[in-house]
Each structure stands twice: as C-alpha cells, then as structure tokens.
Enzyme design. Structure first.
Site, PDB file in Angstrom:
ATOM      1  N   ASP A  44       0.826  -1.199   0.000  1.00 22.48           N
ATOM      2  CA  ASP A  44       0.000   0.000   0.000  1.00 22.48           C
ATOM      3  C   ASP A  44       0.859   1.248   0.000  1.00 22.48           C
ATOM      4  OD1 ASP A  44      -1.817   2.207   1.162  1.00 22.48           O
ATOM      5  OD2 ASP A  44      -3.182   0.581   0.689  1.00 22.48           O
ATOM      6  N   ASP A  60      -3.438   5.703  -6.631  1.00 19.76           N
ATOM      7  CA  ASP A  60      -3.660   4.578  -5.727  1.00 19.76           C
ATOM      8  C   ASP A  60      -3.653   3.274  -6.500  1.00 19.76           C
ATOM      9  OD1 ASP A  60      -4.292   3.067  -3.476  1.00 19.76           O
ATOM     10  OD2 ASP A  60      -6.441   3.413  -3.685  1.00 19.76           O
TER      11      ASP A  60
END
Length: 417
Positions: free
Chosen positions: A103, A300
């Site tokens: 992430d 993202d």
C-alpha cells in the site's frame, strides 16, 4: 488452523543493505486475482474478477475520508481488505514467510502475531516473535516510539512501545512496535535482508480484514515505511509496472533503487491534475477535497477505477459519449457509460493533463469488458474526491521518488519488464 498458504522465498544467497551500496533490485508484485495469489479463485470468470474489483473500488474510496483520531489512534489512508496487490516478505531468524498487501498510502509494516488476544482468522500460521532470535520490542524510552504515528506507551507501567491504528471503516490493528530482520525476495534470486526493521506485531486486530493476507506493507513517505527503512541505498526511489488484468498468470514487478529510475519521454512530476481531454475536447479540472499546493488527485494502486468529482465526471462522460460512435449498453450497477463490445474497439483518445506533462491513455486504460459483449468506461463519479486508479496505470512504468516528492509515468509494455 488451515494449512499454511505462503509464498516461499528461495535463494542461494542473501545480501544486507548498507549505506555504501548502490542498490537496485526488483520483487514480484502480485495482483490479488493472480494464479500466484492466495486470493485466487479458479471458479471465478474473468468478468467475475473484473466486477469484484469494481465493487472494491467503490468500497475503498471511503478510506480517503479521514475520521477524527485520538492521541493513541492513527488514521492512515488504507482500508486493508481492498488492496489489489500483494508482496511476499520474510520476518525474523529463522525466516518466516508472510504475504501482505502492498500500500502506497500507508507507512507501517505490520502482521498478525502470536499470541493473539483478538485476531481475524487467517489461513497461514501467525508470526511467533518468540521463535525469532532477532526480534526485540521497541522501548518506551526510544525517541522512535514518540515519532511513530499511533505509537505510544499507554500507561506508566509500560516498558515497550505499542501502536494503535484505526482505519476509515473502523477496522483496527493494535500491538507491539518492534525490530526484526525483514527479507525481500529478489527476482534475481538473491534475497535482500534489512536488519532491525521497525514493524508492528499485531495481537488485537479486527474489522474487514481478509484471512488470505496477514498484514500491510507500508510504501508511503513516512519514516517507518519500507521505502524509508530501506534507506540511502535506494534513495527513496521505487517503481512498478502493472500488467493488464487479463494477464492473471503473470506477476507485475516492483523495483527499488537504481532499478527504479524512470527515464525518457512521457514523465510528469507532481500529481496535480489540470484537465482531461477526450479527443480535442478539453475539460478543466477545478479540484477536489485533496486540493493542496502539492496536488489534488491521489494515485492509488489499490483502487481499480479512476474516481472523479461528480460534476467533472459528468462533463467527461458527456464528452466521451458524444465522440464515441458505439451502441449504448446496460452495465453493472455503478457504471454510467457502457457500450456493446462484441468485437474489440478503439475508444476516443483520452489525455490526462497534469501540471508538468500530458499522459495519453489507451483503450485498455479507459474501458474494460464487464462481460462477453459489454465494455464500460473505467472512470466513475465520486463525492468531491479524485483518485487515479490502477486501470489507468496499467502498461506504464510508474516511478516514485519520495525524496524529491515526484512521480513519473512512462508508457511501457509491462509484460517485458
């Protein structure tokens, strides 16, 4: 407990990172629907996987709306059950294999640990720190404890640092902050070891976590992210090249250090979105809730779709529909613009205008087939938020430099990288 599902890291030698080295290495970045992933379901069709990825995109958007936090709680930018890409690491001595979600929006590296007062069920065994000869808890007196977001000594009797993180969907992880050796498997076969890595050893974790992965690998810009803990040998540089969703039998690649340098044409710096063009029609972007001097759109890798504020999206959709000579079709819930796609087609060219350069997207970045005869626009409206999703990133080499705070894109065939 079910039999362990791990990614074994096999190598003939291991190297430790030192400041004197000019290090470049690469690791596998595994899409959650890949054959190599523990999330892989052989009974799902390609369209099942696509539809599920879209649903995760809509769910994941909530991670970017911050809740209030207390002095013992942090609210990093993740909802952990929706990550799209996995990394395999090893912790401790002897090494213990862990699969975790990669992430770019968070910093802490953490995994569930034994003994666990409250753990979400995971398929693989828990990491047992008592079996690692190199594991040691961080002292409360350490300056690092005070500097870690979510790090604290909860009571005067505590001698070791603990962390408490709460996510946007009220999932949480709590446990000990510790040091241990972390090993990354390299695509060259020579594993890379990072001694005294700061990790979270979670023994109280609950919420919407999935048992197929045991934690998070934070790749953000904070002091305790993997990128910054790798230190001066990689100088804050990493990159990845995401394969199209149809290539589930292969892994994408994440590069570090000298391997991560992106050069050539087609790069841009800050993620400040100025406009998006469909063909010759340019639509100016007036901003989102992220509007700052540093940027107004989040990139993202864990969100599939590109999400845009509703008013801006409506103009984009109208421009696409007016220039696309196709037959409209009904798509899954949540998709506003779909077309009959019995045969392959070329959509009008979409150009994303950032502050420093233009990124030209191909049809594979802007449309995706949701069934045998329907393709839908891979952009969707959201409430006053802008997220540049992974479909728009596929077949681009994307480089991050956390030192200079820049991001670079270069068109690439990721199957050849």
């Amino acid at each position: 407990m079910a039999a362990a599902i791990v990614f074994a890291i096999i190598s003939l030698s291991t190297r430790c990172l030192t400041d004197a080295q000019n290090v470049g290495f690469s690791v596998e970045l595994i899409h959650r629907d890949s054959i190599k992933s523990p999330f892989y379901n052989p009974f799902e069709t390609t369209f099942d996987r696509v539809t599920n990825a879209f649903r995760r995109s809509f769910s994941r958007v909530h991670r970017f709306y911050r809740n209030s936090i207390t002095t013992t709680e942090a609210n990093p930018d993740i909802i952990v059950n929706t990550g799209e890409y996995l990394m395999n690491i090893s912790l401790g001595t002897p090494s213990f294999s862990v699969v975790a979600l990669a992430d770019t929006g968070s910093d802490l590296i953490w995994t569930q640990c034994s003994p666990c007062s409250q753990c979400f069920k995971q398929d693989a065994p828990l990491f047992d720190p008592t079996k690692s000869s190199t594991y040691r808890k961080m002292s409360c007196s350490s300056n690092s404890c005070e500097n870690i977001q979510g790090g604290t000594c909860a009571s005067p009797t505590d001698t070791s640092c603990i962390y408490s993180v709460t996510y946007g969907d009220n999932s949480f992880s709590k446990g000990d902050i510790a040091y241990d050796i972390l090993t990354l498997g390299s695509t060259t076969g020579q594993a890379v070891a990072l001694p005294d890595t700061i990790i979270g050893c979670g023994n109280n974790n609950a919420g919407t976590f999935s048992g197929k992965a045991s934690g998070i690998i934070g790749l953000g810009g904070g002091e305790i992210s993997l990128i910054n803990q790798l230190g001066s040998p990689i100088n804050g540089k990493f990159s990845y090249c995401l394969l199209p969703m149809t290539q589930i039998g292969k892994s994408s690649k994440m590069n570090f250090g000298s391997n991560a340098i992106v050069s050539g044409t087609g790069t841009f710096l800050l993620l400040t979105l100025k406009a998006i063009s469909v063909g010759t029609q340019r639509i100016e972007f007036k901003g989102s809730s992220f509007g700052t001097d540093e940027g107004n759109i989040v990139i993202d890798s864990g969100t599939t779709l590109t999400l845009l504020p509703s008013d801006f999206y409506s103009q984009l959709e109208s421009a696409m529909d007016s220039q696309f000579n196709g037959i409209r079709a009904q798509g899954p819930q949540g998709f506003n613009l779909c077309y009959v796609a019995i045969h392959e087609f070329e959509a009008p060219e979409v150009t994303v205008h950032f502050a420093n350069a233009d990124v030209k997207l191909k049809t594979l970045n802007t449309f995706v087939k949701v069934d045998d005869s329907t393709a839908c626009f891979a952009f969707s409206p959201a409430q006053n938020i802008a997220i540049y999703g992974n479909l728009a990133q596929m077949n681009f080499l994307i480089g991050y430099d956390t030192k200079s705070q820049t991001v670079s894109f270069k068109p690439s065939d990721c199957s050849k990288n």
